[in-house]
Scaffold this motif. Sequence first.
Motif, PDB file in Angstrom:
ATOM      1  N   LEU A  31     -40.951  32.848   9.471  1.00 32.57           N
ATOM      2  CA  LEU A  31     -40.676  32.490  10.859  1.00 32.57           C
ATOM      3  C   LEU A  31     -39.493  31.533  10.860  1.00 32.57           C
ATOM      4  CD1 LEU A  31     -41.343  32.471  13.891  1.00 32.57           C
ATOM      5  CD2 LEU A  31     -42.946  30.592  13.406  1.00 32.57           C
ATOM      6  N   MET A  32     -38.373  31.982  11.410  1.00 33.47           N
ATOM      7  CA  MET A  32     -37.150  31.175  11.438  1.00 33.47           C
ATOM      8  C   MET A  32     -37.156  30.178  12.591  1.00 33.47           C
ATOM      9  SD  MET A  32     -35.440  32.389   8.879  1.00 33.47           S
ATOM     10  CE  MET A  32     -33.794  31.804   9.167  1.00 33.47           C
ATOM     11  N   GLY A  33     -37.846  30.523  13.658  1.00 33.20           N
ATOM     12  CA  GLY A  33     -37.873  29.680  14.843  1.00 33.20           C
ATOM     13  C   GLY A  33     -38.147  30.518  16.071  1.00 33.20           C
ATOM     14  N   MET A  34     -37.876  29.929  17.233  1.00 31.26           N
ATOM     15  CA  MET A  34     -38.116  30.581  18.511  1.00 31.26           C
ATOM     16  C   MET A  34     -36.810  30.625  19.291  1.00 31.26           C
ATOM     17  SD  MET A  34     -41.477  31.091  18.542  1.00 31.26           S
ATOM     18  CE  MET A  34     -42.045  31.220  20.238  1.00 31.26           C
ATOM     19  N   ILE A  35     -36.560  31.750  19.956  1.00 30.14           N
ATOM     20  CA  ILE A  35     -35.413  31.864  20.867  1.00 30.14           C
ATOM     21  C   ILE A  35     -35.929  32.440  22.180  1.00 30.14           C
ATOM     22  CG2 ILE A  35     -33.579  31.966  19.143  1.00 30.14           C
ATOM     23  CD1 ILE A  35     -33.584  35.013  19.422  1.00 30.14           C
ATOM     24  N   ILE A  42     -33.034  20.156  13.440  1.00 34.68           N
ATOM     25  CA  ILE A  42     -32.106  21.206  13.030  1.00 34.68           C
ATOM     26  C   ILE A  42     -32.814  22.544  13.230  1.00 34.68           C
ATOM     27  CG2 ILE A  42     -30.720  22.138  11.132  1.00 34.68           C
ATOM     28  CD1 ILE A  42     -29.926  19.293  12.019  1.00 34.68           C
ATOM     29  N   LEU A  43     -32.168  23.448  13.948  1.00 32.86           N
ATOM     30  CA  LEU A  43     -32.745  24.764  14.231  1.00 32.86           C
ATOM     31  C   LEU A  43     -32.162  25.795  13.280  1.00 32.86           C
ATOM     32  CD1 LEU A  43     -32.529  24.691  18.129  1.00 32.86           C
ATOM     33  CD2 LEU A  43     -34.495  24.099  16.675  1.00 32.86           C
ATOM     34  N   ARG A  44     -33.008  26.623  12.714  1.00 28.08           N
ATOM     35  CA  ARG A  44     -32.539  27.704  11.842  1.00 28.08           C
ATOM     36  C   ARG A  44     -31.995  28.879  12.650  1.00 28.08           C
ATOM     37  NH1 ARG A  44     -32.860  27.507   6.675  1.00 28.08           N
ATOM     38  NH2 ARG A  44     -34.237  26.058   5.607  1.00 28.08           N
ATOM     39  N   VAL A  45     -32.467  29.024  13.887  1.00 24.01           N
ATOM     40  CA  VAL A  45     -32.002  30.118  14.745  1.00 24.01           C
ATOM     41  C   VAL A  45     -31.844  29.592  16.165  1.00 24.01           C
ATOM     42  CG1 VAL A  45     -34.333  31.007  15.186  1.00 24.01           C
ATOM     43  CG2 VAL A  45     -32.390  32.534  15.439  1.00 24.01           C
ATOM     44  N   ALA A  53     -39.415  33.591  22.185  1.00 22.11           N
ATOM     45  CA  ALA A  53     -39.770  34.699  21.293  1.00 22.11           C
ATOM     46  C   ALA A  53     -39.636  34.265  19.832  1.00 22.11           C
ATOM     47  CB  ALA A  53     -38.851  35.899  21.562  1.00 22.11           C
ATOM     48  N   PRO A  54     -40.653  34.536  19.017  1.00 21.43           N
ATOM     49  CA  PRO A  54     -40.535  34.205  17.598  1.00 21.43           C
ATOM     50  C   PRO A  54     -39.486  35.091  16.921  1.00 21.43           C
ATOM     51  CG  PRO A  54     -42.602  35.353  18.028  1.00 21.43           C
ATOM     52  CD  PRO A  54     -41.933  35.136  19.352  1.00 21.43           C
ATOM     53  N   PHE A  55     -38.793  34.516  15.935  1.00 26.28           N
ATOM     54  CA  PHE A  55     -37.734  35.223  15.210  1.00 26.28           C
ATOM     55  C   PHE A  55     -38.070  35.168  13.721  1.00 26.28           C
ATOM     56  CE2 PHE A  55     -33.777  36.063  13.171  1.00 26.28           C
ATOM     57  CZ  PHE A  55     -33.035  36.833  14.053  1.00 26.28           C
ATOM     58  N   VAL A  62     -42.154  39.336  23.515  1.00 23.82           N
ATOM     59  CA  VAL A  62     -41.396  40.065  22.496  1.00 23.82           C
ATOM     60  C   VAL A  62     -41.249  39.191  21.250  1.00 23.82           C
ATOM     61  CG1 VAL A  62     -40.127  41.423  24.207  1.00 23.82           C
ATOM     62  CG2 VAL A  62     -39.130  39.291  23.339  1.00 23.82           C
ATOM     63  N   LEU A  63     -40.829  39.830  20.168  1.00 24.85           N
ATOM     64  CA  LEU A  63     -40.494  39.112  18.951  1.00 24.85           C
ATOM     65  C   LEU A  63     -39.249  39.740  18.352  1.00 24.85           C
ATOM     66  CD1 LEU A  63     -41.191  40.835  16.138  1.00 24.85           C
ATOM     67  CD2 LEU A  63     -43.509  40.285  16.795  1.00 24.85           C
ATOM     68  N   PHE A  64     -38.607  38.988  17.475  1.00 28.59           N
ATOM     69  CA  PHE A  64     -37.424  39.474  16.778  1.00 28.59           C
ATOM     70  C   PHE A  64     -37.692  39.530  15.288  1.00 28.59           C
ATOM     71  CE2 PHE A  64     -35.595  38.088  20.686  1.00 28.59           C
ATOM     72  CZ  PHE A  64     -34.498  38.902  20.889  1.00 28.59           C
ATOM     73  N   HIS A  65     -37.059  40.513  14.647  1.00 26.04           N
ATOM     74  CA  HIS A  65     -37.060  40.591  13.189  1.00 26.04           C
ATOM     75  C   HIS A  65     -35.646  40.948  12.773  1.00 26.04           C
ATOM     76  CE1 HIS A  65     -37.945  41.780   9.084  1.00 26.04           C
ATOM     77  NE2 HIS A  65     -39.065  41.087   9.217  1.00 26.04           N
ATOM     78  N   GLN A  66     -35.081  40.131  11.903  1.00 28.57           N
ATOM     79  CA  GLN A  66     -33.728  40.393  11.401  1.00 28.57           C
ATOM     80  C   GLN A  66     -33.807  41.569  10.438  1.00 28.57           C
ATOM     81  OE1 GLN A  66     -30.690  38.909  12.174  1.00 28.57           O
ATOM     82  NE2 GLN A  66     -29.842  40.532  10.930  1.00 28.57           N
ATOM     83  N   SER A  67     -33.178  42.670  10.807  1.00 29.36           N
ATOM     84  CA  SER A  67     -33.195  43.871   9.990  1.00 29.36           C
ATOM     85  C   SER A  67     -32.485  43.619   8.666  1.00 29.36           C
ATOM     86  CB  SER A  67     -32.510  45.007  10.746  1.00 29.36           C
ATOM     87  OG  SER A  67     -32.350  46.123   9.922  1.00 29.36           O
TER      88      SER A  67
END
Length: 130
Positions: A57-61, A4-7, A64-66, A27-32
């Motif tokens: 860390l929610m996962g990778m997309i 199960i993926l969180r993102v 890129a780490p999210f 790159v990386l992501f951060h949910q604002s």
Amino acid sequence: MSEILRVTATPRALELIAILQREHGPVLFHQSGGCCDGSSPMCYPQGEYLVGENDVLMGMIGGAPFYMSESQFAYWKHTQLIIDVIPGRGGMFSLDNGRDVRFLTRSRLFTDAESESLQSQEKRLKEGTS
């Protein structure tokens, strides 16, 4: 049940991530959390955004780490985040800014079965077993 993926990310989001990686490197992501740029997923060059010790860390997309803050995670932990791309202007500090498209977070609630599987999956990870 499979992992199960969180993102996750849509094909359009994966395409934009690949473009940004070619232009800027990893790159990386951060949910604002909703400050200056609303509650958008923000994309940064790795090394130019410092991930905090309370970020999750929610996962990778697209490789890129999210991440999101621990306080945000408390609200979102029952949902799968689906990163998409739509027409519009990106966040002021996000790499998608100025492209006439931007990242958008969609979400859906996990089913009861997915939630149970996710808890088992995360417990195994913490214990170091597969």
